[in-house]
Design an enzyme around this catalytic site. Structure first.
Site: not given
Ligand code: TA6
Length: 282
Positions: A85, A62, A155, A200, A257
Site C-alpha cells: 500500500r 486513509r 481493506h 475489529d 474486508e
Molecule cells: O483491518 C482492521 C485493522 O487491522 C485495524 O486493526 C485497524 O488498525 C485498521 O486495520 C487500520 O489500520 P491502519 O494501519 O490503516 O491505520
C-alpha cells in the site's frame, strides 16, 4: 460510445480515472493500487475517503480500498499491513468496452521489497467497473525458486450514511477473532450485526455473499478465495487518535474486508493465487 480511461492527479498523486457511458466512475491511485472513489451508474460515491487523508506518496491513504500484502495488520515482522500500500504500482493493462472499464496495476519484487521480504513475486491488482458493480481482483505469482507464504486483504472502506443505522447480514454462526478484545475467539449470534462500539473482528470461513443494509439502500459484497472477512470500525476514541480522520469520521465508514489471514496462503515456485471482492450497489 465506449468507456474512457485517463490518467489524472488527485492531491498531486497520479491516479487512473475509469468512466463508463452509463455514468459509473472510479479513481485508482497508482500509489498502493488503491481504489479511492467509486460512483456506480446513477449513484453517489460508495467508498469512504477521509477528508483528512494524507497524499504525500509515503503515508498510507486513509480510505477507499487499501491493499494489505504480504502481511495483514501487525501479524508478522513487516510494516503494518505490508508494503504494497506504500509502493508505486505500474499500469500494466487497460481495457474499455461499451459498458465496462478495466485497469490492471502491477508490482514486482525489487531491492526495496526484498530488503523487507526476501521473495520474488509479481502482484496484479485488477479493478473493473460496470453499471452498479465494482470488481477487484488481486493475483499473486511466485516468480522465484523457493516457496513463500503471505496474508492479504482488500481493506474496503464502505461509505455509510450513519454507521449506527446499518446491519451486516450473513455472518451469523461464524467464529471470529475479536482483535478489540485481546484476540478472543467468539461466535457470532446476531442475525444482523449492528455497530455501536469499536469493532475489529476477523470472521473465519465466511460465506461468499454478505449484505450491508442501510435505511434506504444496501451493498452486496461478494468474495472468492478470501476465506476471512474483517469488520472494522474504530469508534470514537480510536478515531480521535487517528491524525488522518476527522473526529466524527467513524460514523461515515465501515470496513468490510475480504481477507486471507487465519491460514496464510502458501505459494510454491511458479504457482499463482488470486482472490476477488465485488461490490454491488443497491
Ligand atoms: O483491518 C482492521 C485493522 O487491522 C485495524 O486493526 C485497524 O488498525 C485498521 O486495520 C487500520 O489500520 P491502519 O494501519 O490503516 O491505520
Amino acid at each position: 460510445m465506449t468507456a474512457h480511461i485517463e490518467t489524472a492527479e488527485l492531491h498531486g498523486q497520479p491516479v487512473l480515472k475509469l468512466q463508463t457511458p452509463d455514468g459509473a466512475v472510479a479513481l485508482i491511485s497508482l500509489f498502493g493500487a488503491q481504489v479511492l472513489s467509486w460512483v456506480p451508474a446513477g449513484g453517489e460515491d460508495r467508498l469512504y475517503l477521509s477528508p483528512d487523508a494524507v497524499f504525500d506518496g509515503a503515508t498510507p491513504i486513509r480510505g477507499g480500498v487499501p491493499l494489505c500484502f504480504p502481511q495483514f495488520a501487525g501479524r508478522g515482522p513487516l510494516p503494518k499491513h505490508g508494503f504494497a500500500r506504500t509502493r508505486l504500482w505500474e499500469v500494466s493493462n487497460t481495457r474499455a468496452g461499451k459498458d465496462f472499464a478495466l485497469a490492471t496495476l502491477r508490482l514486482a519484487d525489487d531491492e526495496a521489497s526484498r530488503a523487507l521480504w526476501p521473495h520474488a513475486f509479481s502482484a496484479e491488482m485488477s479493478v473493473s467497473i460496470s453499471g452498479d458493480r465494482l470488481d477487484l481482483e488481486l493475483e499473486v505469482d511466485n516468480t522465484g525458486t523457493t516457496p513463500f507464504s503471505f496474508t492479504a486483504a482488500l481493506h474496503t472502506y464502505l461509505k455509510v450514511r450513519e454507521v449506527e443505522h446499518l446491519r451486516i447480514e450473513g455472518l451469523r454462526g461464524l467464529d471470529y477473532c475479536d482483535s478489540a478484545d485481546g484476540d478472543a475467539i467468539k461466535k457470532e449470534t446476531g442475525v444482523g450485526v449492528s455497530i455501536d462500539a469499536e469493532v475489529d473482528r476477523i470472521y473465519h470461513n465466511a460465506p461468499p455473499t454478505l449484505l450491508v443494509r442501510e435505511d434506504s439502500r444496501a451493498m452486496g459484497i461478494h468474495s472468492q478465495n478470501f476465506p476471512d472477512v474483517v469488520v472494522w470500525n474504530p469508534w470514537e476514541d480510536k478515531c480521535a487518535a487517528l491524525a488522518d480522520m476527522p473526529a466524527d469520521g467513524f460514523r461515515r465508514m465501515l470496513c468490510v474486508e475480504a481477507a486471507a489471514v487465519r491460514e496464510p496462503v502458501e505459494l510454491a515456485p511458479g504457482a499463482s493465487w488470486w482472490g476477488r471482492q465485488s461490490l454491488v450497489a443497491m
